[in-house]
Design an enzyme around this catalytic site. Structure first.
Site, PDB file in Angstrom:
ATOM      1  N   ASN A  31       0.790  -1.227   0.000  1.00  0.00           N
ATOM      2  CA  ASN A  31       0.000   0.000   0.000  1.00  0.00           C
ATOM      3  C   ASN A  31       0.831   1.291   0.000  1.00  0.00           C
ATOM      4  OD1 ASN A  31      -2.604   1.021   0.019  1.00  0.00           O
ATOM      5  ND2 ASN A  31      -2.400   1.570   2.188  1.00  0.00           N
ATOM      6  N   LEU A  32       1.866   1.332   0.833  1.00  0.00           N
ATOM      7  CA  LEU A  32       2.662   2.557   0.937  1.00  0.00           C
ATOM      8  C   LEU A  32       3.361   2.857  -0.393  1.00  0.00           C
ATOM      9  CD1 LEU A  32       3.722   4.777   2.936  1.00  0.00           C
ATOM     10  CD2 LEU A  32       5.804   3.418   3.021  1.00  0.00           C
ATOM     11  N   LYS A  73       6.775  17.267   5.337  1.00  0.00           N
ATOM     12  CA  LYS A  73       5.666  18.133   4.901  1.00  0.00           C
ATOM     13  C   LYS A  73       6.151  19.578   4.840  1.00  0.00           C
ATOM     14  CE  LYS A  73       1.946  15.250   6.707  1.00  0.00           C
ATOM     15  NZ  LYS A  73       1.085  14.852   5.597  1.00  0.00           N
ATOM     16  N   HIS A  82       4.347  11.343  14.974  1.00  0.00           N
ATOM     17  CA  HIS A  82       4.168  12.595  14.242  1.00  0.00           C
ATOM     18  C   HIS A  82       3.907  13.804  15.149  1.00  0.00           C
ATOM     19  CE1 HIS A  82       4.110   9.809  11.043  1.00  0.00           C
ATOM     20  NE2 HIS A  82       2.841   9.508  11.075  1.00  0.00           N
ATOM     21  N   LYS A 132      -9.401   9.221  14.379  1.00  0.00           N
ATOM     22  CA  LYS A 132      -9.929   8.775  13.092  1.00  0.00           C
ATOM     23  C   LYS A 132     -11.442   9.018  13.124  1.00  0.00           C
ATOM     24  CE  LYS A 132      -6.261   6.034  11.603  1.00  0.00           C
ATOM     25  NZ  LYS A 132      -5.562   6.629  10.460  1.00  0.00           N
TER      26      LYS A 132
HETATM   27  C1  BG6 Z   1       0.486   7.356   9.292  1.00  0.00           C
HETATM   28  C2  BG6 Z   1      -0.478   6.628  10.188  1.00  0.00           C
HETATM   29  O1  BG6 Z   1       1.782   7.319   9.828  1.00  0.00           O
HETATM   30  O2  BG6 Z   1       0.070   8.696   9.154  1.00  0.00           O
HETATM   31  C3  BG6 Z   1      -1.882   6.696   9.615  1.00  0.00           C
HETATM   32  O3  BG6 Z   1      -0.068   5.266  10.309  1.00  0.00           O
HETATM   33  C4  BG6 Z   1      -2.284   8.121   9.364  1.00  0.00           C
HETATM   34  O4  BG6 Z   1      -2.823   6.065  10.457  1.00  0.00           O
HETATM   35  C5  BG6 Z   1      -1.211   8.842   8.562  1.00  0.00           C
HETATM   36  O5  BG6 Z   1      -3.513   8.126   8.658  1.00  0.00           O
HETATM   37  C6  BG6 Z   1      -1.504  10.317   8.446  1.00  0.00           C
HETATM   38  O6  BG6 Z   1      -0.631  10.872   7.533  1.00  0.00           O
HETATM   39  P1  BG6 Z   1      -1.082  12.073   6.595  1.00  0.00           P
HETATM   40  O7  BG6 Z   1       0.153  12.414   5.825  1.00  0.00           O
HETATM   41  O8  BG6 Z   1      -2.198  11.542   5.749  1.00  0.00           O
HETATM   42  O9  BG6 Z   1      -1.534  13.145   7.519  1.00  0.00           O
END
Ligand code: BG6
Length: 493
Positions: free
Chosen positions: A16-17, A181, A239, A339
């Site tokens: 997926n990634l 980002k 994050h 979520k």
């Molecule tokens: C990922 C998480 O690291 O970051 C996900 O595993 C999350 O669950 C995603 O949706 C969010 O990233 P972005 O770039 O879409 O804000």
């Protein structure tokens, strides 16, 4: 730093990634003529595909993300190779080493991207090392490791111990895609290329700081992973704590990787440890129930695929932290993520204190709004400063006006975080990657919460999908006057 030609070896290339981020990012780098001449991309996958099939698949991955330029695609396709193998078997690596040595098209600088299950990190690296694929005799060897780096403090330390048998720290690129980002990098520019706010950037003027990452999507097809991780591990430990370090750190000696990371580590080390008995005052968790998002009915977490009926995994997590240093002592930092929330956005909101005296007592102006600085990270990338101004007219009324220093003009292209980071690997620039001590200290911060939640398995609060999360999370706030800020525009507009 110059980008050097390399062979990008992608483990998990059909996953997926790779589909949604890595292949489109590499293609966009090629469009921007940033991939050095001679760069090759070697996909490792279990499926019995040949070269042509892989090129077709890659084309679909790129097309799903937008326009295709046939000329660039032709050039890009010539860079693509496919190597079929089972990453759990030694044979895969002996064949890989043979291929990379034999075929002169592959540059000797090699970046291995591990987009695989975290439990495979250790074994894959051991195989690569055994087959001399990390030897730097003829070119550099770098390894990019996707998060999560470990499951908790102990497992992160064990993983580090294991991989440091095969690699030096200089060869390891622990990715946190938030650091790629544009707006996150702009936080550093905003803070350190302007003097205006620096005198105010401390406990004397700032009341509190909030970090919000909300998503409207649920867990999609990631049930198995997500149920064992939860929002605290998935977003907060990684994050959002990274965003906090950038907001709170001292100016580094230089923007060079080690200086920058030294300052970030200092912030993490200064976070006041949360005592086990105080976890409930510092952290809040919840799970989405069914609800409506953008007019569509959506399932509850427990109805999602691969989720056990008794799961108490959190899809919403919030926490309050204090940084016990000279600059920040006593200022609460509130972080939340969820979520299936009302809106998809990432923002940082800095709330300033009230002026020390209210001069307008005998007028209509009863209670002044505090000043806010708002940083929109996504989807809107902006910097806004809210000020109170007098409304035109004979009476003394005020309103909030917002100074807008938007980061991107509508005709300026957005660059995906992965493009930036994949290029940094080619340049050998590790400033936007995590050093192990950052990961380690980030785990230390959340460890007491993880441990408490792990034993409290009888109950979890819920919130309707499509909402801003449970009201009860308000209990984290230090003062009645504090509350979650979800909007980038002044209240009432
Ligand atoms: C990922 C998480 O690291 O970051 C996900 O595993 C999350 O669950 C995603 O949706 C969010 O990233 P972005 O770039 O879409 O804000």
């Amino acid at each position: 730093m110059n980008a050097e030609p390399c062979t990008y070896v992608i483990f998990g290339a059909t996953g997926n990634l790779s589909r949604i981020k890595l292949m489109p990012a590499l293609y966009h780098l090629d469009v921007a003529r940033q991939l050095p001449e001679g760069t090759r991309i070697l996909a490792i996958g279990r499926r019995p595909w040949d070269q042509q099939k892989w090129v077709e698949e890659a084309r679909d991955m790129i097309q799903a993300k937008g326009d295709l330029d046939e000329n660039v695609l032709q050039r890009f396709s010539e860079r693509l190779y496919y190597h079929q193998g089972d990453i759990e078997q030694e044979q895969c690596y002996t064949d890989l080493a043979g291929l990379l040595n034999r075929n002169k098209n592959f540059p000797k600088n090699i970046a291995f991207y591990l987009s695989i299950s975290p439990s495979d990190f250790g074994p894959v690296m051991e195989f690569l090392s055994k087959n001399s694929l990390f030897d730097e005799e003829y070119g550099w060897r770098r390894v990019i490791i996707e998060k999560p780096f470990g499951y908790d403090l102990d497992s992160a330390q064990a993983l580090q111990k294991r991989i440091s048998q095969y690699l030096t720290e200089q060869q390891i690129y622990r990715i946190d895609h938030y650091l790629g980002k544009g707006m996150v990098q702009n936080v550093l520019v905003f803070r350190f290329a302007n003097v205006m706010l620096e005198p105010l950037w401390n406990r004397n003027y700032i009341d509190h700081i909030q970090f919000t990452h909300s998503e409207t999507i649920g867990i999609e097809s990631r049930g198995e992973y997500y149920d064992s991780a939860g929002a605290l591990r998935d977003m907060l430990q990684s994050h959002l704590l990274q965003l906090l370090t950038l907001m709170a750190m001292e100016p580094p000696v230089s923007m060079e990787a080690e200086s920058l990371r030294d300052e970030k580590v200092k912030v993490l080390k200064s976070i006041r440890p949360i005592p086990k008995e105080a976890v409930h005052g510092h952290a809040f968790r919840a799970q989405y129930g069914k609800g409506t998002i953008n007019g569509e009915k959506v399932k509850s977490y427990l109805q999602e695929e691969h989720i056990p009926a008794t799961s108490v995994t959190e899809t919403y997590a919030a926490m309050k932290l204090y940084i016990d240093n000279w600059r920040w002592r006593g200022v609460p930092f509130y972080l939340r993520t969820g979520k299936r929330m009302a809106k998809a956005q990432s923002t940082i909101s800095i709330c300033f204190r009230h002026p020390p005296l209210q001069f307008f007592r005998d007028t209509q102006v009863q209670c002044m709004n505090p000043n806010w600085v708002l940083l929109g990270i996504q989807p809107e990338e902006c910097i806004r400063i809210e000020m109170t101004v007098k409304e035109p007219g004979l009476e003394m009324n005020t309103r909030v006006s917002s100074l807008d220093a938007s980061f991107r003009n509508s005709d300026e292209k957005t660059i995906d975080a992965y493009e930036d980071l994949l290029l940094d690997v080619l340049k050998g620039d590790r400033s936007l990657f995590l050093r192990f001590d950052e990961v380690e200290h980030a785990w230390r911060v959340v460890e007491p919460i993880l441990q408490t939640w792990a034993i409290e398995r009888d109950y979890i609060a819920t919130y309707p999908a499509g909402s801003w999360g449970p009201e009860d999370s308000r209990r984290l706030f230090d003062k009645e006057a504090q509350s979650w800020r979800s909007s980038l525009i002044p209240e009432g507009k």
